[in-house]
Design a protein around this motif. Structure first.
Motif, PDB file in Angstrom:
ATOM      1  N   MET A   1      -4.098 -12.461   5.249  1.00  5.95           N
ATOM      2  CA  MET A   1      -2.904 -12.220   6.067  1.00  5.95           C
ATOM      3  C   MET A   1      -1.633 -12.337   5.236  1.00  5.95           C
ATOM      4  O   MET A   1      -0.605 -11.768   5.593  1.00  5.95           O
ATOM      5  CB  MET A   1      -2.858 -13.205   7.237  1.00  5.95           C
ATOM      6  CG  MET A   1      -4.033 -13.032   8.202  1.00  5.95           C
ATOM      7  SD  MET A   1      -3.953 -14.171   9.580  1.00  5.95           S
ATOM      8  CE  MET A   1      -2.532 -13.572  10.454  1.00  5.95           C
ATOM      9  N   PHE A   2      -1.697 -13.102   4.121  1.00 11.48           N
ATOM     10  CA  PHE A   2      -0.537 -13.276   3.263  1.00 11.48           C
ATOM     11  C   PHE A   2      -0.951 -13.123   1.806  1.00 11.48           C
ATOM     12  O   PHE A   2      -2.099 -13.384   1.453  1.00 11.48           O
ATOM     13  CB  PHE A   2       0.101 -14.659   3.460  1.00 11.48           C
ATOM     14  CG  PHE A   2       0.669 -14.860   4.839  1.00 11.48           C
ATOM     15  CD1 PHE A   2       1.943 -14.409   5.144  1.00 11.48           C
ATOM     16  CD2 PHE A   2      -0.078 -15.492   5.825  1.00 11.48           C
ATOM     17  CE1 PHE A   2       2.467 -14.585   6.415  1.00 11.48           C
ATOM     18  CE2 PHE A   2       0.436 -15.672   7.096  1.00 11.48           C
ATOM     19  CZ  PHE A   2       1.724 -15.221   7.397  1.00 11.48           C
ATOM     20  N   CYS A   3      -0.017 -12.702   0.970  1.00 12.05           N
ATOM     21  CA  CYS A   3      -0.254 -12.565  -0.461  1.00 12.05           C
ATOM     22  C   CYS A   3      -0.131 -13.931  -1.118  1.00 12.05           C
ATOM     23  O   CYS A   3       0.853 -14.644  -0.906  1.00 12.05           O
ATOM     24  CB  CYS A   3       0.753 -11.585  -1.070  1.00 12.05           C
ATOM     25  SG  CYS A   3       0.664 -11.479  -2.861  1.00 12.05           S
ATOM     26  N   GLY A   4      -1.123 -14.300  -1.936  1.00 11.55           N
ATOM     27  CA  GLY A   4      -1.073 -15.578  -2.633  1.00 11.55           C
ATOM     28  C   GLY A   4      -0.096 -15.582  -3.795  1.00 11.55           C
ATOM     29  O   GLY A   4       0.278 -16.641  -4.289  1.00 11.55           O
TER      30      GLY A   4
ATOM     31  N   THR B   1       0.707  -9.299   4.597  1.00  4.81           N
ATOM     32  CA  THR B   1      -0.001  -8.107   4.122  1.00  4.81           C
ATOM     33  C   THR B   1       0.467  -6.856   4.850  1.00  4.81           C
ATOM     34  O   THR B   1       0.210  -5.745   4.402  1.00  4.81           O
ATOM     35  CB  THR B   1      -1.523  -8.266   4.324  1.00  4.81           C
ATOM     36  OG1 THR B   1      -1.775  -8.611   5.693  1.00  4.81           O
ATOM     37  CG2 THR B   1      -2.072  -9.338   3.415  1.00  4.81           C
ATOM     38  N   SER B   2       1.197  -7.014   5.973  1.00  6.06           N
ATOM     39  CA  SER B   2       1.729  -5.847   6.691  1.00  6.06           C
ATOM     40  C   SER B   2       3.126  -5.484   6.198  1.00  6.06           C
ATOM     41  O   SER B   2       3.698  -4.476   6.617  1.00  6.06           O
ATOM     42  CB  SER B   2       1.778  -6.123   8.192  1.00  6.06           C
ATOM     43  OG  SER B   2       2.645  -7.222   8.464  1.00  6.06           O
TER      44      SER B   2
ATOM     45  N   GLU C   1      10.264  -1.350   2.398  1.00  7.56           N
ATOM     46  CA  GLU C   1      11.317  -0.997   3.366  1.00  7.56           C
ATOM     47  C   GLU C   1      11.570  -2.131   4.341  1.00  7.56           C
ATOM     48  O   GLU C   1      12.710  -2.438   4.680  1.00  7.56           O
ATOM     49  CB  GLU C   1      10.922   0.274   4.141  1.00  7.56           C
ATOM     50  CG  GLU C   1      11.052   1.549   3.334  1.00  7.56           C
ATOM     51  CD  GLU C   1      12.486   1.850   2.943  1.00  7.56           C
ATOM     52  OE1 GLU C   1      12.681   2.338   1.824  1.00  7.56           O
ATOM     53  OE2 GLU C   1      13.408   1.584   3.729  1.00  7.56           O
ATOM     54  N   SER C   2      10.495  -2.786   4.815  1.00  5.39           N
ATOM     55  CA  SER C   2      10.666  -3.865   5.786  1.00  5.39           C
ATOM     56  C   SER C   2      11.279  -5.106   5.161  1.00  5.39           C
ATOM     57  O   SER C   2      11.886  -5.921   5.847  1.00  5.39           O
ATOM     58  CB  SER C   2       9.324  -4.217   6.434  1.00  5.39           C
ATOM     59  OG  SER C   2       8.457  -4.839   5.489  1.00  5.39           O
TER      60      SER C   2
ATOM     61  N   MET D   1      -8.100  -4.525  -1.518  1.00  2.00           N
ATOM     62  CA  MET D   1      -6.862  -4.662  -0.761  1.00  2.00           C
ATOM     63  C   MET D   1      -5.758  -5.118  -1.722  1.00  2.00           C
ATOM     64  O   MET D   1      -5.962  -6.026  -2.523  1.00  2.00           O
ATOM     65  CB  MET D   1      -7.062  -5.693   0.357  1.00  2.00           C
ATOM     66  CG  MET D   1      -5.905  -5.839   1.291  1.00  2.00           C
ATOM     67  SD  MET D   1      -6.356  -6.946   2.651  1.00  2.00           S
ATOM     68  CE  MET D   1      -4.856  -6.901   3.586  1.00  2.00           C
ATOM     69  N   THR D   2      -4.597  -4.472  -1.633  1.00  2.00           N
ATOM     70  CA  THR D   2      -3.499  -4.742  -2.559  1.00  2.00           C
ATOM     71  C   THR D   2      -2.219  -5.066  -1.801  1.00  2.00           C
ATOM     72  O   THR D   2      -1.930  -4.447  -0.778  1.00  2.00           O
ATOM     73  CB  THR D   2      -3.247  -3.512  -3.456  1.00  2.00           C
ATOM     74  OG1 THR D   2      -4.463  -3.140  -4.092  1.00  2.00           O
ATOM     75  CG2 THR D   2      -2.206  -3.812  -4.520  1.00  2.00           C
ATOM     76  N   CYS D   3      -1.445  -6.040  -2.307  1.00  2.00           N
ATOM     77  CA  CYS D   3      -0.147  -6.381  -1.713  1.00  2.00           C
ATOM     78  C   CYS D   3       0.815  -5.228  -1.968  1.00  2.00           C
ATOM     79  O   CYS D   3       0.974  -4.785  -3.105  1.00  2.00           O
ATOM     80  CB  CYS D   3       0.407  -7.671  -2.318  1.00  2.00           C
ATOM     81  SG  CYS D   3       2.077  -8.091  -1.751  1.00  2.00           S
ATOM     82  N   ARG D   4       1.474  -4.749  -0.899  1.00  2.00           N
ATOM     83  CA  ARG D   4       2.392  -3.623  -1.059  1.00  2.00           C
ATOM     84  C   ARG D   4       3.752  -4.050  -1.608  1.00  2.00           C
ATOM     85  O   ARG D   4       4.593  -3.213  -1.897  1.00  2.00           O
ATOM     86  CB  ARG D   4       2.573  -2.907   0.287  1.00  2.00           C
ATOM     87  CG  ARG D   4       1.327  -2.120   0.686  1.00  2.00           C
ATOM     88  CD  ARG D   4       1.510  -1.392   1.979  1.00  2.00           C
ATOM     89  NE  ARG D   4       1.344  -2.292   3.121  1.00  2.00           N
ATOM     90  CZ  ARG D   4       1.375  -1.902   4.382  1.00  2.00           C
ATOM     91  NH1 ARG D   4       1.578  -0.634   4.681  1.00  2.00           N
ATOM     92  NH2 ARG D   4       1.211  -2.771   5.357  1.00  2.00           N
TER      93      ARG D   4
END
Length: 203
Positions: free
Chosen positions: A15-18, A24-25, A29-30, A1-4
């Protein structure tokens, strides 16, 4: 799994990138801050002592230079006036005004048309520019995409692109003026445009 957002490797179910703290969602763009006034070219009234300021430019004022032999709206080919000696039509394209930007970093760029200036200028989706001018700023005071520039009636204009440290225009015959983000300000030749700790002079 990779942080976008930053590309860091994440454990499954995170749920969150360290690294950057993004959800992670989240996507690039967002995370992009929306322009609160898209397409706003409203003129701001200014005191009479100043001779130029915010300008309002019609959309058709940004048409690209007409290509040689291109066709106008009526279907006819666009030609330059005939030279008196030849008495024959010449195919020419309008000459765009050129400006020399001399930066505090020692670099000089000759520009025309439109462009972006910053540490790593990047157009928004659907935007097209003639120039992407990169500034070497080790202090990181200049935003990645700090200002946009263009030409109106032979004069350069700049617009702050919601930069972190703002933009200040100093004209030769006027005082300093902080640019409101998203508004276009005329910068005649001889003006100095300050981008946080860096600047450039227009000639």
């Amino acid at each position: 799994m990779t942080c976008r957002i930053c590309g860091a490797e994440l454990p499954e179910g995170a749920m969150f990138c360290g690294e950057c703290g993004s959800s992670t969602s989240a996507t690039p763009e967002s995370r992009r801050r929306p322009d609160p006034r898209p397409g706003d070219t409203t003129v701001i009234e200014r005191p009479a002592r100043r001779n130029s300021g915010v300008i309002s430019i019609p959309v058709d004022g940004f048409r690209a230079a007409v290509a040689i032999g291109s066709v106008d709206d009526s279907g006819g080919e666009l030609l330059a006036p005939a030279a008196p000696a030849l008495r024959e039509p010449l195919h020419t394209a309008p000459v765009a005004a050129r400006f020399v930007l001399t930066f505090s970093t020692g670099e000089t760029r000759t520009v025309f048309g439109s462009g972006l200036i910053g540490r790593r200028p990047l157009p928004q989706p659907g935007e097209v520019f003639d120039h992407l001018v990169q500034i070497a700023d080790r202090s990181l005071s200049v935003s990645k995409t700090h200002v946009e520039f263009g030409e109106h009636d032979g004069t350069l204009w700049v617009a702050d692109r919601f930069s972190g440290n703002g933009t200040i225009v100093r004209r030769p015959d006027d005082g300093a003026m902080r640019c409101e983000p998203g508004r276009r300000y005329l910068v005649p030749r001889g003006s100095r445009v300050e981008l946080a700790e860096q600047f450039f002079v227009v000639s």
